[in-house]
Design a protein around this motif. Structure first.
Motif, PDB file in Angstrom:
ATOM      1  N   ILE A  90      14.914  -3.454  34.631  1.00  0.00           N
ATOM      2  CA  ILE A  90      14.993  -3.881  33.228  1.00  0.00           C
ATOM      3  C   ILE A  90      14.345  -2.827  32.339  1.00  0.00           C
ATOM      4  CG2 ILE A  90      14.132  -5.591  31.573  1.00  0.00           C
ATOM      5  CD1 ILE A  90      14.440  -7.682  33.819  1.00  0.00           C
ATOM      6  N   ASP A  91      13.192  -2.290  32.777  1.00  0.00           N
ATOM      7  CA  ASP A  91      12.516  -1.246  32.011  1.00  0.00           C
ATOM      8  C   ASP A  91      13.384   0.009  31.920  1.00  0.00           C
ATOM      9  OD1 ASP A  91      10.250  -0.263  30.563  1.00  0.00           O
ATOM     10  OD2 ASP A  91       9.774   0.975  32.323  1.00  0.00           O
ATOM     11  N   ARG A  92      14.013   0.388  33.036  1.00  0.00           N
ATOM     12  CA  ARG A  92      14.913   1.554  33.013  1.00  0.00           C
ATOM     13  C   ARG A  92      16.083   1.316  32.068  1.00  0.00           C
ATOM     14  NH1 ARG A  92      13.922   1.738  38.520  1.00  0.00           N
ATOM     15  NH2 ARG A  92      15.818   0.599  38.980  1.00  0.00           N
ATOM     16  N   ASN A  93      16.630   0.111  32.080  1.00  0.00           N
ATOM     17  CA  ASN A  93      17.743  -0.207  31.188  1.00  0.00           C
ATOM     18  C   ASN A  93      17.315  -0.140  29.725  1.00  0.00           C
ATOM     19  OD1 ASN A  93      19.512  -0.544  33.296  1.00  0.00           O
ATOM     20  ND2 ASN A  93      19.320  -2.765  33.355  1.00  0.00           N
ATOM     21  N   LYS A  94      16.107  -0.594  29.420  1.00  0.00           N
ATOM     22  CA  LYS A  94      15.599  -0.511  28.052  1.00  0.00           C
ATOM     23  C   LYS A  94      15.477   0.940  27.621  1.00  0.00           C
ATOM     24  CE  LYS A  94      13.003  -4.853  27.857  1.00  0.00           C
ATOM     25  NZ  LYS A  94      11.667  -5.447  27.805  1.00  0.00           N
ATOM     26  N   GLN A  95      14.942   1.774  28.528  1.00  0.00           N
ATOM     27  CA  GLN A  95      14.794   3.195  28.216  1.00  0.00           C
ATOM     28  C   GLN A  95      16.165   3.844  28.014  1.00  0.00           C
ATOM     29  OE1 GLN A  95      12.489   4.792  31.435  1.00  0.00           O
ATOM     30  NE2 GLN A  95      10.575   3.953  30.672  1.00  0.00           N
ATOM     31  N   LEU A  96      17.136   3.463  28.833  1.00  0.00           N
ATOM     32  CA  LEU A  96      18.483   4.011  28.702  1.00  0.00           C
ATOM     33  C   LEU A  96      19.114   3.583  27.381  1.00  0.00           C
ATOM     34  CD1 LEU A  96      20.708   5.655  30.041  1.00  0.00           C
ATOM     35  CD2 LEU A  96      21.502   3.555  31.131  1.00  0.00           C
ATOM     36  N   ILE A  97      18.923   2.333  27.007  1.00  0.00           N
ATOM     37  CA  ILE A  97      19.449   1.848  25.720  1.00  0.00           C
ATOM     38  C   ILE A  97      18.804   2.606  24.568  1.00  0.00           C
ATOM     39  CG2 ILE A  97      19.439  -0.152  24.169  1.00  0.00           C
ATOM     40  CD1 ILE A  97      19.839  -1.887  26.711  1.00  0.00           C
ATOM     41  N   TYR A  98      17.487   2.819  24.643  1.00  0.00           N
ATOM     42  CA  TYR A  98      16.761   3.562  23.620  1.00  0.00           C
ATOM     43  C   TYR A  98      17.285   4.998  23.528  1.00  0.00           C
ATOM     44  CZ  TYR A  98      12.647   5.218  21.045  1.00  0.00           C
ATOM     45  OH  TYR A  98      11.817   5.744  20.102  1.00  0.00           O
ATOM     46  N   PHE A  99      17.477   5.629  24.673  1.00  0.00           N
ATOM     47  CA  PHE A  99      18.008   6.997  24.711  1.00  0.00           C
ATOM     48  C   PHE A  99      19.411   7.051  24.109  1.00  0.00           C
ATOM     49  CE2 PHE A  99      20.508  10.204  27.028  1.00  0.00           C
ATOM     50  CZ  PHE A  99      19.843  11.345  26.616  1.00  0.00           C
ATOM     51  N   TRP A 102      19.335   6.837  20.282  1.00  0.00           N
ATOM     52  CA  TRP A 102      18.983   8.099  19.639  1.00  0.00           C
ATOM     53  C   TRP A 102      20.117   9.116  19.763  1.00  0.00           C
ATOM     54  CZ3 TRP A 102      15.867   8.819  15.904  1.00  0.00           C
ATOM     55  CH2 TRP A 102      14.764   7.988  15.748  1.00  0.00           C
ATOM     56  N   CYS A 103      20.830   9.128  20.872  1.00  0.00           N
ATOM     57  CA  CYS A 103      21.994  10.022  20.999  1.00  0.00           C
ATOM     58  C   CYS A 103      23.030   9.685  19.938  1.00  0.00           C
ATOM     59  CB  CYS A 103      22.602   9.906  22.402  1.00  0.00           C
ATOM     60  SG  CYS A 103      21.636  10.731  23.672  1.00  0.00           S
ATOM     61  N   ASN A 104      23.266   8.398  19.712  1.00  0.00           N
ATOM     62  CA  ASN A 104      24.222   7.981  18.691  1.00  0.00           C
ATOM     63  C   ASN A 104      23.759   8.385  17.295  1.00  0.00           C
ATOM     64  OD1 ASN A 104      26.001   6.854  20.527  1.00  0.00           O
ATOM     65  ND2 ASN A 104      25.087   4.831  20.394  1.00  0.00           N
ATOM     66  N   VAL A 105      22.455   8.255  17.041  1.00  0.00           N
ATOM     67  CA  VAL A 105      21.918   8.668  15.735  1.00  0.00           C
ATOM     68  C   VAL A 105      22.151  10.161  15.524  1.00  0.00           C
ATOM     69  CG1 VAL A 105      19.774   9.005  14.427  1.00  0.00           C
ATOM     70  CG2 VAL A 105      20.236   6.805  15.522  1.00  0.00           C
ATOM     71  N   TYR A 106      21.801  10.976  16.538  1.00  0.00           N
ATOM     72  CA  TYR A 106      21.984  12.425  16.411  1.00  0.00           C
ATOM     73  C   TYR A 106      23.455  12.804  16.289  1.00  0.00           C
ATOM     74  CZ  TYR A 106      17.044  13.043  17.476  1.00  0.00           C
ATOM     75  OH  TYR A 106      15.682  13.005  17.432  1.00  0.00           O
ATOM     76  N   ALA A 107      24.321  12.112  17.015  1.00  0.00           N
ATOM     77  CA  ALA A 107      25.757  12.387  16.912  1.00  0.00           C
ATOM     78  C   ALA A 107      26.262  12.043  15.505  1.00  0.00           C
ATOM     79  CB  ALA A 107      26.526  11.595  17.963  1.00  0.00           C
ATOM     80  N   ALA A 108      25.802  10.925  14.954  1.00  0.00           N
ATOM     81  CA  ALA A 108      26.211  10.540  13.597  1.00  0.00           C
ATOM     82  C   ALA A 108      25.715  11.560  12.578  1.00  0.00           C
ATOM     83  CB  ALA A 108      25.686   9.142  13.263  1.00  0.00           C
ATOM     84  N   LEU A 109      24.466  11.996  12.734  1.00  0.00           N
ATOM     85  CA  LEU A 109      23.939  13.005  11.818  1.00  0.00           C
ATOM     86  C   LEU A 109      24.718  14.310  11.940  1.00  0.00           C
ATOM     87  CD1 LEU A 109      20.083  12.441  12.109  1.00  0.00           C
ATOM     88  CD2 LEU A 109      21.547  11.974  10.138  1.00  0.00           C
ATOM     89  N   GLY A 110      25.065  14.684  13.158  1.00  0.00           N
ATOM     90  CA  GLY A 110      25.877  15.888  13.369  1.00  0.00           C
ATOM     91  C   GLY A 110      27.227  15.779  12.679  1.00  0.00           C
ATOM     92  N   CYS A 111      27.845  14.614  12.765  1.00  0.00           N
ATOM     93  CA  CYS A 111      29.138  14.402  12.099  1.00  0.00           C
ATOM     94  C   CYS A 111      28.989  14.508  10.581  1.00  0.00           C
ATOM     95  CB  CYS A 111      29.708  13.038  12.481  1.00  0.00           C
ATOM     96  SG  CYS A 111      30.312  12.957  14.174  1.00  0.00           S
TER      97      CYS A 111
END
Length: 167
Positions: A90-99, A102-111
């Motif tokens: 569950i902790d790993r899944n939370k970390q993956l969701i968090y990661f 942030w990837c989506n945020v950076y991709a949106a900013l890049g766009c």
């Protein structure tokens, strides 16, 4: 004859927790279950016990139990649906969701940055005038006073020659 026909049509009714399968009364079945982090054992038939044992490091969701036993009710459907959960997973899944967030945020900013850059370049290109480019290309650097002005004109003429075919 009438009594024989009536007797052949008569069927016994099944008790609560049992159903008629067309030939006999059979116990209700709550259905087999599976869990990727545990094993189900026992019987899922009415009145029987069905136990979920979680693998090491996993617990029944919502608590600290490693196993839970249920009895199939007369309705033929379990009232709860326990599953095994692994806190580390569950902790790993939370970390993956968090990661991923942030990837989506950076991709949106890049766009957004790329769109702004494309819009700026388009506006710059659209604002150029053919006549101004032709005047710059044909200007005589010898008519200018300083070497700095002559160098700037030569750079502008080179840029005008590169941009003219695009317009």
């Amino acid at each position: 004859d009438a009594d024989e026909n009536d007797a052949s049509l008569f069927r016994c009714s099944c008790e609560h927790g049992w159903y008629d399968n067309g030939t006999a009364c059979v116990r209700m079945d709550c259905g087999k279950r599976s869990d990727p982090l545990g094993n189900w054992s026992g019987s899922s038939l009415y009145g029987e016990e069905y136990t979920l044992n979680c693998f090491e490091g996993s617990f029944i969701w919502g608590g600290t139990q490693e196993a839970i036993t249920m009895t199939c009710p007369a309705s033929g459907s379990f009232k709860s649906h326990p599953v095994c959960m692994n806190p580390a997973e569950i902790d790993r899944n939370k970390q993956l969701i968090y990661f991923r967030w942030w990837c989506n945020v950076y991709a949106a900013l890049g766009c957004v940055v790329c769109a702004a850059l494309a819009a700026g370049l388009t506006m710059g290109l659209v604002s150029l005038d053919h006549r101004e480019l032709a005047i710059t290309e044909n200007a005589d650097p010898d008519l200018l006073d300083t070497e700095e002005e002559k160098k700037k004109l030569k750079r502008d003429q080179e840029a005008a020659r590169r941009i003219s075919p695009i317009l």
